[in-house]
Design a protein around this motif. Structure first.
Motif, PDB file in Angstrom:
ATOM      1  N   SER A  90     -18.328 -43.195 -32.000  1.00 48.80           N
ATOM      2  CA  SER A  90     -18.399 -42.889 -30.569  1.00 48.80           C
ATOM      3  C   SER A  90     -17.501 -43.816 -29.764  1.00 48.80           C
ATOM      4  CB  SER A  90     -19.843 -43.020 -30.066  1.00 48.80           C
ATOM      5  OG  SER A  90     -20.274 -44.370 -30.150  1.00 48.80           O
ATOM      6  N   VAL A  91     -17.193 -43.409 -28.545  1.00 51.87           N
ATOM      7  CA  VAL A  91     -16.414 -44.224 -27.612  1.00 51.87           C
ATOM      8  C   VAL A  91     -17.280 -44.451 -26.383  1.00 51.87           C
ATOM      9  CG1 VAL A  91     -14.304 -44.434 -26.262  1.00 51.87           C
ATOM     10  CG2 VAL A  91     -14.262 -43.242 -28.458  1.00 51.87           C
ATOM     11  N   THR A  92     -17.533 -45.712 -26.067  1.00 52.41           N
ATOM     12  CA  THR A  92     -18.390 -46.087 -24.947  1.00 52.41           C
ATOM     13  C   THR A  92     -17.569 -46.837 -23.909  1.00 52.41           C
ATOM     14  OG1 THR A  92     -20.305 -46.262 -26.423  1.00 52.41           O
ATOM     15  CG2 THR A  92     -20.477 -47.326 -24.274  1.00 52.41           C
ATOM     16  N   LEU A  93     -17.740 -46.464 -22.658  1.00 50.18           N
ATOM     17  CA  LEU A  93     -17.055 -47.125 -21.543  1.00 50.18           C
ATOM     18  C   LEU A  93     -18.067 -47.925 -20.750  1.00 50.18           C
ATOM     19  CD1 LEU A  93     -14.542 -47.524 -19.726  1.00 50.18           C
ATOM     20  CD2 LEU A  93     -15.217 -45.444 -18.511  1.00 50.18           C
ATOM     21  N   LEU A  94     -17.828 -49.230 -20.614  1.00 51.98           N
ATOM     22  CA  LEU A  94     -18.701 -50.120 -19.854  1.00 51.98           C
ATOM     23  C   LEU A  94     -17.962 -50.603 -18.620  1.00 51.98           C
ATOM     24  CD1 LEU A  94     -21.300 -51.831 -19.509  1.00 51.98           C
ATOM     25  CD2 LEU A  94     -20.205 -53.586 -20.913  1.00 51.98           C
ATOM     26  N   GLY A  95     -18.482 -50.268 -17.445  1.00 50.54           N
ATOM     27  CA  GLY A  95     -17.876 -50.689 -16.190  1.00 50.54           C
ATOM     28  C   GLY A  95     -18.785 -51.627 -15.423  1.00 50.54           C
ATOM     29  N   GLY A  96     -18.203 -52.395 -14.532  1.00 52.88           N
ATOM     30  CA  GLY A  96     -18.967 -53.330 -13.719  1.00 52.88           C
ATOM     31  C   GLY A  96     -18.056 -54.161 -12.846  1.00 52.88           C
ATOM     32  N   VAL A 227     -10.229 -38.616 -15.756  1.00 47.73           N
ATOM     33  CA  VAL A 227     -10.367 -38.032 -17.086  1.00 47.73           C
ATOM     34  C   VAL A 227     -10.886 -39.063 -18.092  1.00 47.73           C
ATOM     35  CG1 VAL A 227      -8.021 -38.546 -17.875  1.00 47.73           C
ATOM     36  CG2 VAL A 227      -9.194 -36.528 -18.758  1.00 47.73           C
ATOM     37  N   LEU A 228     -10.760 -40.347 -17.784  1.00 44.40           N
ATOM     38  CA  LEU A 228     -11.234 -41.390 -18.689  1.00 44.40           C
ATOM     39  C   LEU A 228     -12.742 -41.251 -18.944  1.00 44.40           C
ATOM     40  CD1 LEU A 228     -10.691 -44.012 -20.262  1.00 44.40           C
ATOM     41  CD2 LEU A 228     -11.064 -45.274 -18.145  1.00 44.40           C
ATOM     42  N   GLU A 229     -13.506 -40.967 -17.894  1.00 35.75           N
ATOM     43  CA  GLU A 229     -14.948 -40.813 -18.056  1.00 35.75           C
ATOM     44  C   GLU A 229     -15.296 -39.509 -18.764  1.00 35.75           C
ATOM     45  OE1 GLU A 229     -17.335 -41.669 -14.654  1.00 35.75           O
ATOM     46  OE2 GLU A 229     -15.915 -43.116 -13.851  1.00 35.75           O
ATOM     47  N   HIS A 230     -14.456 -38.491 -18.641  1.00 30.84           N
ATOM     48  CA  HIS A 230     -14.682 -37.231 -19.362  1.00 30.84           C
ATOM     49  C   HIS A 230     -14.350 -37.380 -20.844  1.00 30.84           C
ATOM     50  CE1 HIS A 230     -15.368 -34.853 -15.714  1.00 30.84           C
ATOM     51  NE2 HIS A 230     -14.351 -35.506 -15.179  1.00 30.84           N
ATOM     52  N   MET A 231     -13.421 -38.244 -21.148  1.00 34.22           N
ATOM     53  CA  MET A 231     -12.933 -38.412 -22.503  1.00 34.22           C
ATOM     54  C   MET A 231     -13.946 -39.117 -23.411  1.00 34.22           C
ATOM     55  SD  MET A 231      -9.281 -40.112 -23.385  1.00 34.22           S
ATOM     56  CE  MET A 231      -8.795 -39.769 -21.707  1.00 34.22           C
ATOM     57  N   VAL A 232     -14.618 -40.139 -22.877  1.00 38.18           N
ATOM     58  CA  VAL A 232     -15.515 -40.960 -23.694  1.00 38.18           C
ATOM     59  C   VAL A 232     -16.852 -40.263 -23.881  1.00 38.18           C
ATOM     60  CG1 VAL A 232     -14.383 -43.068 -22.919  1.00 38.18           C
ATOM     61  CG2 VAL A 232     -16.384 -42.219 -21.680  1.00 38.18           C
ATOM     62  N   ASP A 233     -17.652 -40.773 -24.812  1.00 43.51           N
ATOM     63  CA  ASP A 233     -18.958 -40.189 -25.100  1.00 43.51           C
ATOM     64  C   ASP A 233     -20.053 -40.738 -24.195  1.00 43.51           C
ATOM     65  OD1 ASP A 233     -18.102 -38.642 -27.424  1.00 43.51           O
ATOM     66  OD2 ASP A 233     -17.805 -40.575 -28.373  1.00 43.51           O
TER      67      ASP A 233
END
Length: 464
Positions: A90-96, A227-233
């Motif tokens: 999986s690909v996880t995006l962590l923002g903050g 699209v970055l948020e659409h791309m990741v799981d």
């Protein structure tokens, strides 16, 4: 020599225009349009980034669906937000926001996973290897199984991941990564998109779990293309004030679990620690009862959290009474003030109203309506309420108290935290646990009458 195919693109919103302009016509940003070389599709990471093979059209029932394999992070709060753990491939995006603790949290998570014999790799593009090692040493982490690579070139990073055969990879941060075939600067729309697509392709093709750390814009979104948020799981957000101690982790997107789960952490001198009983964080620790303070049961993802709402209603000394709201929707508060005046005879048009949610939590659930209304009534009339009181319910514009979801689970959470009296909608047909007095109301006037009786009982008990 063939002329390069170029285009002009806004680095703020991603809009493509025919020629350069000083201001983007779509988002209004100044000096954000730059010229960049167009990469042919066969050389771009955009083609087939999901990693699926060209097997043609297949029948859905012929596809074998196996149980999703997950890596346990060692933190129950983190596993809860992820839906049970970090999914393989999986690909996880962590923002903050800057300084909220993203790198600290992820470094601890990687060291925990490395101690469990998983091959982990931390790719840092913002800090040197010495800085990361110093931070890990200060937090007392086990560094013996965590591999570190300081680089920003995407080609070398992909080669290192394949060479080391890493199973879990962290990219800190995606905005610092650079693809040499693109002419734009690091952090631009095209760079972030292409680098993320290449990493996503690698994850789906090889089964590597990748965590991308992303910067935040002033609007509260992850910097880069949408699209970055659409791309990741999975998309996670780490929230919290830098001056505060606690951090909240939320999932706004999760293909492998429920969204809007909440994980609570505390920032200590030796790093992040999970908060086992978050309801205690969102409830006041005052030793004496006070007016304007009401506890409600908030439903977050798959569990109920007890949250304390506070209201302060005071005489206004200005021409325009103030309405200050922290942690709630200000427009909904104005609606509840009008509803109280219309259907319960509670006038606040000449008073300043201040609303706060204890612990810095942001409440969006409509089940907080009745609790907020009763907190306002309590503060206005200076009614001191018993400490074991909980109020929950949604209010309609006609004054009716509407039913809420997961009412039984909220009652069970109330029992665990010593709640003895609950005011909730009559429309919820529930099995009341032992030791709880459940007052069910159908209209906001009934809730006000019940609150007045409880305040009078508390007054008599205090006098004795």
């Amino acid at each position: 020599m063939a002329k390069k195919n170029t285009q002009y693109q806004c680095q703020s919103c991603g809009t493509i225009v025919r020629q350069w302009a000083g201001r983007c016509f779509k988002c209004g940003a100044w000096e954000s349009i730059i010229e960049q070389v167009v990469i042919p599709e066969n050389k771009s990471g955009a083609s087939g980034y999901t990693g699926t093979s060209a097997e043609g059209v297949v029948l859905l029932e012929s596809v074998e669906a196996s149980e999703t394999e997950r890596f346990k992070t060692g933190w129950d709060e983190c596993d809860r937000v992820l839906g049970g753990g970090l999914v393989v491939g999986s690909v996880t995006l962590l923002g903050g926001d800057p300084g909220v603790g993203k790198s600290t949290l992820i470094l601890q998570l990687l060291c925990n996973l490395g101690a469990k014999k998983h091959k982990v790799l931390y790719v840092t593009g913002e800090e040197s290897s010495e800085q990361v090692a110093l931070r890990a040493e200060r937090m007392g982490l086990d560094r013996s199984a965590c591999w570190l690579y300081s680089a920003v070139d995407m080609d070398s990073i992909l080669s290192a991941i394949k060479k080391e055969q890493s199973k879990i990879v962290v990219i800190d941060s995606i905005q610092t990564m650079v693809l040499s075939s693109l002419q734009s600067a690091a952090g631009s729309i095209s760079q972030v998109r292409e680098c993320a697509m290449m990493l996503t392709h690698l994850a789906k093709q090889t089964g590597v779990s990748i965590i991308l750390i992303g910067h935040m814009t002033k609007e509260g979104h992850v910097a880069g293309p949408r699209v970055l948020e659409h791309m990741v799981d999975t998309v996670l957000y780490l929230e919290g004030e830098q001056s505060g101690r606690y951090r909240l982790m939320r999932a706004s997107k999760n293909r492998f679990g429920a969204v809007h789960e909440l994980g609570v952490f505390a920032m200590m001198e030796d790093g992040m620690r999970e908060v086992k009983h978050p309801s205690l964080l969102f409830m006041s620790k005052a030793t004496q009862s006070a007016s304007g303070s009401v506890v409600m049961a908030l439903w977050e993802g798959s569990r109920s959290l007890l949250v304390e709402l506070q209201a302060l209603v005071d005489e206004s000394h200005g021409q325009n009474p103030r309405r200050v709201v922290v942690g709630l929707d200000g427009q909904r508060v104005n609606m509840l003030l009008a509803l109280l005046h219309k259907h319960a005879g509670v006038a606040t048009h000449a008073s300043d109203v201040f609303i706060n949610v204890v612990g810095g939590l942001k409440v969006t659930e409509t089940a907080s309506d009745l609790a907020l209304a009763m907190a306002i009534v309590s503060s206005l009339n200076n009614w001191v309420l018993p400490r074991g009181l909980m109020v929950v319910g949604e209010c309609g514009l006609n004054g009716e108290v509407r039913p809420i979801q997961q009412g039984q689970a909220r009652l069970q959470a109330a029992v665990k935290h010593g709640i003895t009296v609950v005011i909730m909608p009559k429309a919820n047909q529930l099995k009341v646990p032992k030791g709880i007095q459940c007052i069910q109301v159908a209209h906001i006037r009934e809730a006000k009458i019940a609150l007045s009786a409880l305040a009078e009982t508390q007054k008599i008990a205090t006098a004795q």
